[in-house]
Design a protein around this motif. Structure first.
Motif, PDB file in Angstrom:
ATOM      1  N   SER A 189      69.707 -15.197  38.353  1.00  0.00           N
ATOM      2  CA  SER A 189      69.893 -16.598  37.708  1.00  0.00           C
ATOM      3  C   SER A 189      71.189 -17.128  38.032  1.00  0.00           C
ATOM      4  CB  SER A 189      69.662 -16.654  36.293  1.00  0.00           C
ATOM      5  OG  SER A 189      68.427 -16.153  35.978  1.00  0.00           O
ATOM      6  N   GLU A 235      71.198 -18.087  41.436  1.00  0.00           N
ATOM      7  CA  GLU A 235      70.262 -19.366  41.830  1.00  0.00           C
ATOM      8  C   GLU A 235      71.150 -20.784  41.146  1.00  0.00           C
ATOM      9  OE1 GLU A 235      65.903 -20.831  40.243  1.00  0.00           O
ATOM     10  OE2 GLU A 235      66.914 -19.555  38.919  1.00  0.00           O
ATOM     11  N   SER A 243      72.474 -23.762  43.277  1.00  0.00           N
ATOM     12  CA  SER A 243      72.062 -25.131  42.977  1.00  0.00           C
ATOM     13  C   SER A 243      73.158 -25.856  42.949  1.00  0.00           C
ATOM     14  CB  SER A 243      71.692 -25.213  41.580  1.00  0.00           C
ATOM     15  OG  SER A 243      70.341 -24.385  41.592  1.00  0.00           O
TER      16      SER A 243
END
Length: 373
Positions: free
Chosen positions: A198, A201, A205
């Motif tokens: 996460s 990720e 982003s």
């Protein structure tokens, strides 16, 4: 001749006074150039060649000045130099035709004058282009340097969680090979790997937001109620404040404040700055958040004031740089992204800070309207 040129330029170039800055100094320099050119016309061959070289050097330096110092556009410079050439050539030809009776002498001087003009203004353009190339190369090198820093920062931030994932994957493999029945450890390792993934990720982003700066999806823009967004983020941030034993005071007008933008982006901006403020506070510290509109009622003004540790003056100039961070667990992308998102909304973000006293962050965004609920 010079007066005719100035009149033409004032008509043809918008804000010509601002482009030249000092019209009188410009007029005097043109008189000086004309005097030099006229003096060169009647020199003997050897002296003429030397004078022509001096004119070429002077033209080159003027071109560099317009490119580096004045930073006028290429089109404006071409327009100015072309107009000077046309006006001066017509004027000199008129004078020679009326005062020189010998056709050979007239033709010789006009040819010389044309050569002087070509030398002067060609060298001026060359100097201008050299200055612009220099600026472009400097900007290119700066971009390459920034890209290198961002790539190194990105690689470092991604490598850390990947190393963790790899380590726990090896432990999980070992558990399976040993045919252990301790499922609790196994599940715990899986949770840690998911958390690390996460993180990667989220980092990717954030990096994509940076890469797409200036390409905001304006089709998703809408009228956003800042009061609602800030209240929502404030409520979400209460957990962080309680965890660190600090207090957040929020002040907003009763009338809703509206701006144009993407609601999720504004939430990201506000949450990022609140979390930064909380991390800078010591236990029992205070963060004040105030929403208002500017005196001229054209901007929404959002301020965050904390009495935390502050930012050293030497670091303030770098605070919006990608991957620059003063926190051990920070990625250095938060404020950089905030700045990019605020600027996409045609707004501004400023930070003032003093070590051991605290930090003030002010965000200004164009106001859509202020109305009562």
């Amino acid at each position: 001749m010079i007066q005719a040129h100035l009149q033409d330029m004032i008509k043809e170039i918008e804000n010509f006074h601002e482009v030249i800055e000092d019209i009188e100094a410009y007029r005097i320099s043109l008189y000086s150039v004309c005097t030099t050119v006229v003096g060169t016309l009647f020199k003997e061959n050897d002296e003429y060649v030397k004078a022509l070289q001096q004119i070429e050097q002077a033209g080159y330096e003027i071109g560099v000045y317009f490119g580096e110092v004045r930073q006028i556009s290429r089109e404006t410079l071409i327009q100015i130099t072309h107009n000077i050439r046309v006006n001066s050539f017509e004027h000199v030809c008129y004078v020679m035709n009326h005062h020189l009776s010998d056709p050979k002498e007239r033709t010789f001087l006009i040819a010389r004058f044309n050569e002087i003009l070509n030398t002067r203004f060609t060298s001026c353009i060359n100097g201008f282009l050299f200055a612009k190339d220099k600026v472009i190369n400097h900007l290119h090198n700066q971009k390459l340097s920034i890209m290198g820093q961002m790539a190194a920062g990105m690689a470092h931030e991604i490598r850390n969680p990947l190393c963790s994932i790899k380590g726990f994957q090896q432990l999980m493999k070992q558990l399976l090979l040993n045919e252990t029945e301790d499922r609790k450890d196994f599940l715990n390792y899986i949770d840690i790997c998911i958390d690390e993934i996460s993180q990667v990720e989220n980092l990717v982003s954030d990096f994509l937001i940076l890469a797409r700066k200036g390409e905001s999806q304006k089709s998703k823009w809408e009228k956003v109620n800042l009061n609602h967004v800030i209240q929502k983020v404030h409520d979400l941030s209460t957990y962080f404040a309680v965890e660190k034993n600090v207090t957040i005071h929020l002040y907003m007008p009763k009338a809703s404040v509206f701006v144009q933008g993407v609601s999720s982006h504004i939430e990201q901006i506000v949450l990022n700055i609140i979390k930064n403020g909380i991390s800078a506070l010591k236990p029992e510290g205070i963060l004040f958040i105030t929403l208002d509109h500017s005196m001229d009622n054209k901007e929404a003004v959002l301020t965050f004031v904390d009495n935390g540790i502050g930012i050293p003056e030497s670091q303030l100039s770098k605070i919006f740089d990608p991957f620059f961070t003063t926190k051990e667990e920070g990625t250095g992308l938060g404020l950089c992204i905030c700045k990019g998102l605020v600027e996409e909304m045609k707004g501004s973000i400023t930070i003032q800070s003093k070590e051991k006293e605290g930090t003030t962050v002010e965000i200004r965004v164009p106001l859509v309207t202020v109305c009562s609920k």
